[in-house]
Design an enzyme around this catalytic site. Structure first.
Site, PDB file in Angstrom:
ATOM      1  N   ASP A  42       0.891  -1.092  -0.130  1.00  0.00           N
ATOM      2  CA  ASP A  42       0.150   0.177   0.140  1.00  0.00           C
ATOM      3  C   ASP A  42       0.659   1.426   0.042  1.00  0.00           C
ATOM      4  OD1 ASP A  42      -2.378  -1.653   0.514  1.00  0.00           O
ATOM      5  OD2 ASP A  42      -1.983  -1.865   2.586  1.00  0.00           O
ATOM      6  N   GLU A 213     -11.358   0.278  -3.226  1.00  0.00           N
ATOM      7  CA  GLU A 213     -10.803   1.019  -2.299  1.00  0.00           C
ATOM      8  C   GLU A 213      -9.522   1.859  -2.636  1.00  0.00           C
ATOM      9  OE1 GLU A 213      -9.798  -2.952  -0.097  1.00  0.00           O
ATOM     10  OE2 GLU A 213      -8.281  -3.284  -1.776  1.00  0.00           O
TER      11      GLU A 213
END
Ligand code: 6LW
Length: 546
Positions: A42, A213
């Site tokens: 991420d 997301e």
């Protein structure tokens, strides 16, 4: 010649020499992905002047949210953690594996760095700020209520700040099963309070997109861009882009979405699971994206999700990711930035400083300080907690596994060991998947957990107080163990041991692998300390894609 002229001449020659120096060392043409290997999921990136900063998620490990610095987007150095004060996140003491800190967003605005993230099952969304990314970072400011994972912060030109979160505001409008969505709302960064109405922005672009997301919003040449991850953080992962004239939308999807995915390359692709991107423009006007991906080592993902870099160009107001190949490559042309490698760090840690080196992490946030650096040794309390227990922080001091092939070794001493007292090395991923190689009672023992099943590999008599323990990880996904009273006299034990217990394939989940030091008294009270003279982590992978 007059004195002033001579001074100026010196300055002129000096400046020319500097210029020539930079040209004489232009750096390599190419760079190698991943830019941050081993448990670096991420990624999120920001820039101040000519300095770039990148942060990753860290799940149940502590300190939380590693921050890296670079000047060329290729060479990165770990400089801090956004949460390193253990009082700031006591909730992280008892989280389940793969819960805790999810995807962060790192931004710089008006003299302050902001890192916003979610502590899943441990308090939800919060942000911290710092004037210097090396710290100190502030106490967490909690965003009120349940806000979904992967928060983003965006500063608009009018001074308003927007928070984007994941979720579906009106569940009756969920367009399909496994849908997730992105919404936006204004935020007051002094209080963490969300202001006004929430607006749903998208559910993802693909029909039936799963798990939309990881939003990030940017304003580029007068337009608002929303970038999202969709497909879930597995082999279907992808990056999609949307554009709008207004920050709250409506957002129009790019008809060529997904702008990046390896989902259609099949299971043999070396780089796969590409998704969850963040964008940055360099001082030279180039655009680049960081994103997560995994590497396939003969079918095994040994190093979990890592941080990758790929070029972005703009065409008719839309981003093209690494055109014309549209893939994240292992070796690619490097950014047009001055080549700025960091000096190589010694691979052996001698524990001579007052503090542990930045590379070391704990499993969860320790409630008490059970270690000390004294006289060039790391003293670790022998405590009842073990690596197979849940929601505890055992006596483990861990180093990210940044290579497929590496050597990890230590010199450990634990005197008058009882049968329940052990100290040595671990290769650790979660309570059900980890290796332990320890001095225990009057033996040296090697065992591992794979999918929660204990496999006892070897046990040999060993009575000396101290030992050198060594683990070699090889590219054929095997671990080799050896031990002895000195580095020159090591005996191998256990033969070749399957190394895949800590792979994504077996351990599953979001976090990543570590190797490190460990001590335990197996559920019983002990007042002993294990002493580690040094710990060495030597990566053997080729970093030389240039
Ligand atoms: C993260 C989500 C995801 O919060 O996985 O890859 C979750 N994407 O965006 C955990 O890393």
């Amino acid at each position: 010649m007059n004195k002033k002229f001579v001074q100026w001449l010196y300055i002129f020659v000096g400046v020319m020499a500097l210029g020539l120096g930079a040209h004489a060392q232009p750096g390599p043409k190419n760079f190698k992905n991943p830019i941050i290997p081993g448990f670096a999921p991420d990624p999120t990136i920001t820039k101040v002047g000519e300095d770039y900063y990148l942060a990753n998620s860290s799940f149940e490990f502590f300190p939380a949210v590693p921050i890296y610095h670079s000047k060329d987007l290729v060479n990165w150095q770990l400089i801090s953690y956004a949460v390193s004060n253990s009082d700031y996140l006591p909730e992280l003491r008892q989280v389940d594996p793969n819960r805790g800190i999810y995807a962060p967003t790192l931004r710089y605005h008006d003299g302050l760095f902001y890192m916003i993230t979610t502590c899943v099952r441990c308090g939800d969304n919060f942000y911290v700020t710092a004037k210097d990314p090396r710290g100190p970072w502030s106490e967490p400011v909690w965003v009120e209520g349940d806000r979904g994972i992967d928060p983003d912060l965006f500063w608009d030109d009018d001074g308003k700040v927007y928070y984007s979160g994941t979720g579906i505001l009106d569940k009756s409008k969920a367009p399909w099963k496994q849908a997730n969505g992105i919404w936006i709302q204004q935020i007051d960064l002094k209080t963490g309070k969300l202001l006004g109405k929430k607006t749903q922005l998208t559910f993802g672009h693909a029909a039936e997109a799963h798990y939309t997301e990881g939003p990030h919003i940017y304003k580029i040449k007068g337009k608002y861009y929303l970038i999202v991850a969709e497909g879930g953080t597995g082999s279907s992962h992808a990056v999609s882009v949307f554009r709008s004239d207004k920050v709250k939308g409506p957002y129009e999807p790019f008809q060529n979405n997904p702008v990046m995915t390896h989902r259609n390359m099949g299971y043999k692709a070396f780089i796969h699971t590409t998704g969850h991107a963040d964008l940055i423009e360099t001082q030279n006007g180039e655009w680049w994206s960081v994103m997560l991906a995994k590497r396939n080592f003969g079918g095994k993902t040994m190093l979990a999700r890592e941080s990758f870099l790929t070029k972005v160009e703009w065409h008719n107001g839309w981003p093209i990711f690494n055109g014309p190949v549209n893939r994240v490559l292992e070796v690619d042309k490097r950014p047009n930035l001055p080549w700025s490698p960091f000096p190589a760090k010694p691979t052996r840690y001698h524990f001579d400083d007052k503090n542990l080196e930045l590379e070391f992490n704990f499993l969860r946030n320790p409630a008490s300080k059970w270690y000390a650096l004294t006289k060039g040794q790391l003293a670790i309390d022998v405590r009842p907690e073990t690596g197979d227990m849940n929601k505890v922080s055992p006596s483990m001091v861990l180093h990210r596994t940044r290579d497929l092939q590496y050597v990890a070794s230590t010199q450990v001493s634990l005197k008058n060991r009882k049968d329940n007292e052990a100290a040595g090395l671990v290769v650790y991923r979660n309570k059900d998947n980890w290796y332990q190689f320890v001095l225990k009672g009057d033996k040296v023992e090697l065992s591992y957990y794979r999918k929660g099943k204990l496999i006892e590999v070897a046990s040999e008599p060993y009575i000396a107080d101290s030992a050198v323990l060594k683990i070699v990880a090889s590219k054929d996904i095997k671990l080799y163990f050896s031990y002895g009273e000195s580095e020159k006299q090591l005996r191998s034990i256990g033969g070749s041991v399957n190394a895949d217990a800590t792979s994504d394939n077996i351990a599953l989940g979001f976090n990543g692998p570590y190797v490190g030091m460990y001590a335990t008294s197996h559920n019983q009270v002990s007042n002993k300390k294990a002493y580690f003279d040094w710990f060495e982590y030597k990566g053997l992978d080729d970093k030389n894609g240039q």
